[in-house]
Write a protein that holds these residues in place. Structure first.
Motif, short mmCIF file in Angstrom:
data_model
loop_
_atom_site.label_atom_id
_atom_site.label_comp_id
_atom_site.label_asym_id
_atom_site.label_seq_id
_atom_site.Cartn_x
_atom_site.Cartn_y
_atom_site.Cartn_z
N LYS A 156 -105.98 8.82 22.40
CA LYS A 156 -105.95 7.73 23.36
C LYS A 156 -105.34 8.22 24.67
CE LYS A 156 -104.39 3.03 24.13
NZ LYS A 156 -103.43 1.98 23.85
N GLU A 157 -105.71 7.60 25.79
CA GLU A 157 -105.15 7.96 27.09
C GLU A 157 -103.71 7.43 27.13
OE1 GLU A 157 -107.19 9.60 29.28
OE2 GLU A 157 -105.41 9.94 30.51
N THR A 158 -102.76 8.31 26.88
CA THR A 158 -101.35 7.90 26.84
C THR A 158 -100.48 9.14 27.00
OG1 THR A 158 -99.60 6.98 25.41
CG2 THR A 158 -101.42 8.06 24.30
N LEU A 159 -99.25 8.95 27.46
CA LEU A 159 -98.30 10.07 27.54
C LEU A 159 -97.67 10.36 26.18
CD1 LEU A 159 -96.49 9.17 30.88
CD2 LEU A 159 -98.17 10.99 30.50
N CYS A 160 -97.79 9.43 25.26
CA CYS A 160 -97.21 9.53 23.92
C CYS A 160 -97.77 10.76 23.21
CB CYS A 160 -97.55 8.25 23.14
SG CYS A 160 -96.85 8.19 21.49
N PRO A 161 -96.99 11.57 22.51
CA PRO A 161 -95.58 11.39 22.15
C PRO A 161 -94.59 12.06 23.11
CG PRO A 161 -96.45 13.24 20.91
CD PRO A 161 -97.56 12.75 21.82
N GLY A 162 -94.94 12.18 24.39
CA GLY A 162 -94.05 12.85 25.35
C GLY A 162 -94.39 14.32 25.45
N ASP A 163 -94.27 14.88 26.67
CA ASP A 163 -94.67 16.28 26.90
C ASP A 163 -93.92 17.26 26.00
OD1 ASP A 163 -96.38 15.41 28.87
OD2 ASP A 163 -95.13 16.09 30.54
N GLN A 164 -92.62 17.07 25.86
CA GLN A 164 -91.83 18.05 25.10
C GLN A 164 -92.13 17.96 23.60
OE1 GLN A 164 -90.00 20.46 26.54
NE2 GLN A 164 -90.80 19.61 28.45
N LEU A 165 -92.18 16.74 23.08
CA LEU A 165 -92.48 16.61 21.65
C LEU A 165 -93.91 17.05 21.36
CD1 LEU A 165 -91.80 15.81 18.77
CD2 LEU A 165 -92.25 13.41 19.37
N TYR A 166 -94.82 16.75 22.29
CA TYR A 166 -96.21 17.16 22.06
C TYR A 166 -96.30 18.70 22.00
CZ TYR A 166 -101.20 17.74 22.23
OH TYR A 166 -102.47 18.11 21.93
N ALA A 167 -95.62 19.37 22.94
CA ALA A 167 -95.63 20.84 22.92
C ALA A 167 -95.07 21.37 21.60
CB ALA A 167 -94.83 21.40 24.10
N GLU A 168 -94.03 20.70 21.11
CA GLU A 168 -93.42 21.11 19.84
C GLU A 168 -94.42 20.98 18.68
OE1 GLU A 168 -90.61 22.37 18.65
OE2 GLU A 168 -90.79 21.78 16.53
N ILE A 169 -95.09 19.85 18.58
CA ILE A 169 -95.95 19.66 17.39
C ILE A 169 -97.20 20.54 17.42
CG2 ILE A 169 -95.10 17.31 17.00
CD1 ILE A 169 -97.88 16.29 17.92
N THR A 170 -97.56 21.05 18.61
CA THR A 170 -98.71 21.96 18.64
C THR A 170 -98.41 23.26 17.89
OG1 THR A 170 -98.09 23.03 20.74
CG2 THR A 170 -99.53 21.09 20.87
N THR A 171 -97.12 23.52 17.61
CA THR A 171 -96.75 24.73 16.87
C THR A 171 -96.65 24.47 15.37
OG1 THR A 171 -94.34 24.38 16.93
CG2 THR A 171 -95.34 25.43 18.86
N TRP A 172 -96.82 23.23 14.93
CA TRP A 172 -96.63 22.90 13.53
C TRP A 172 -97.87 23.19 12.70
CZ3 TRP A 172 -93.77 17.47 13.38
CH2 TRP A 172 -92.54 17.60 14.02
N ASP A 173 -97.62 23.48 11.41
CA ASP A 173 -98.72 23.62 10.46
C ASP A 173 -99.54 22.34 10.49
OD1 ASP A 173 -97.81 26.06 9.67
OD2 ASP A 173 -96.89 25.35 7.81
N HIS A 174 -100.84 22.50 10.34
CA HIS A 174 -101.77 21.36 10.23
C HIS A 174 -102.09 20.72 11.58
CE1 HIS A 174 -101.81 21.07 5.77
NE2 HIS A 174 -100.58 21.53 5.87
N PHE A 175 -101.45 21.20 12.68
CA PHE A 175 -101.80 20.62 13.98
C PHE A 175 -103.25 20.94 14.31
CE2 PHE A 175 -102.61 21.16 18.47
CZ PHE A 175 -102.27 19.91 18.95
N VAL A 176 -103.96 19.96 14.84
CA VAL A 176 -105.31 20.19 15.33
C VAL A 176 -105.45 19.64 16.73
CG1 VAL A 176 -106.51 20.25 13.10
CG2 VAL A 176 -106.17 18.06 14.25
N ASP A 177 -106.17 20.36 17.55
CA ASP A 177 -106.44 19.95 18.93
C ASP A 177 -107.79 19.23 18.92
OD1 ASP A 177 -106.43 19.64 21.61
OD2 ASP A 177 -106.41 21.77 22.11
N LEU A 178 -107.75 17.92 18.88
CA LEU A 178 -109.00 17.16 18.75
C LEU A 178 -109.81 17.19 20.04
CD1 LEU A 178 -107.96 13.95 16.76
CD2 LEU A 178 -109.13 15.98 15.90
#
Ligand SMILES: [Zn+2]
Length: 184
Positions: A162-184
């Protein structure tokens, strides 16, 4: 006890050590005005931040944050309940929202096939503390072990769907490093 059962019990205990899930009664949730059953296991986990209310670091403050979100979602948005499946506080606790098996209201198109986790706080400029992030990992792992989340689940940030800032730039950058992350 049979050895296999003992082994299984140890796995489960090991997985949830340190994870406290505060029930709806534990944070004085209002009842939902409606609810819809969801099939498990679900294939997606969607990560959110609250933006507001702000981060909470004590159980009392995190309970207040959960209540504030539920009141906004029910009274302002007109939803049946708090939108998220779970909240996670900076106190290190997880808080039951709609839970594992009810359709949420947090990510249109994905509500009926995801667990939505709100990492309480605004994570545009800073990262959540380690204990809060650890609890998110433990909650997801527990959901997999319960059979509520698929073993091969896909982890996404709200902004991917969805067009949103959620979950925040810093948290989003963090979760891109997590197992199972996918860039839809
Ligand atoms: Zn969100």
């Amino acid at each position: 006890m049979y050895p296999q059962l003992l082994f299984a019990a140890l796995i489960v205990v090991g997985a949830v050590s340190g994870l406290d899930i505060i029930s709806r009664d534990g944070w004085n949730a209002r009842p939902p005005t409606n609810s819809e059953a969801m099939s498990n296991p679900v294939p997606y986990v969607v990560i959110h931040h609250s933006a507001e209310p702000a981060a909470c670091y004590t159980k009392d403050d995190c309970i207040a944050a959960m209540q504030t979100m539920q009141h906004m979602h029910q009274d302002t948005n007109g939803w049946a309940d708090i939108g998220y499946s779970f909240g996670v506080g900076g106190d290190g606790n997880a808080y039951e929202g709609r839970g594992w098996s009810k359709v949420g209201a947090h990510a249109p198109g994905y509500n009926a096939m995801s667990i939505g986790i709100c990492v309480i706080g605004n994570w545009m400029e800073e990262l959540p503390p380690k204990n809060q992030l650890d609890t998110v990992h433990e909650l997801i792992q527990y959901g997999v072990e319960l059979g509520m989340i698929s073993e091969d689940y896909q982890l996404v940030g709200h902004r991917e769907v969805k067009e949103t800032l959620c979950p925040g730039d810093q948290l989003y950058a963090e979760i891109t490093t997590w197992d199972h992350f996918v860039d839809l």
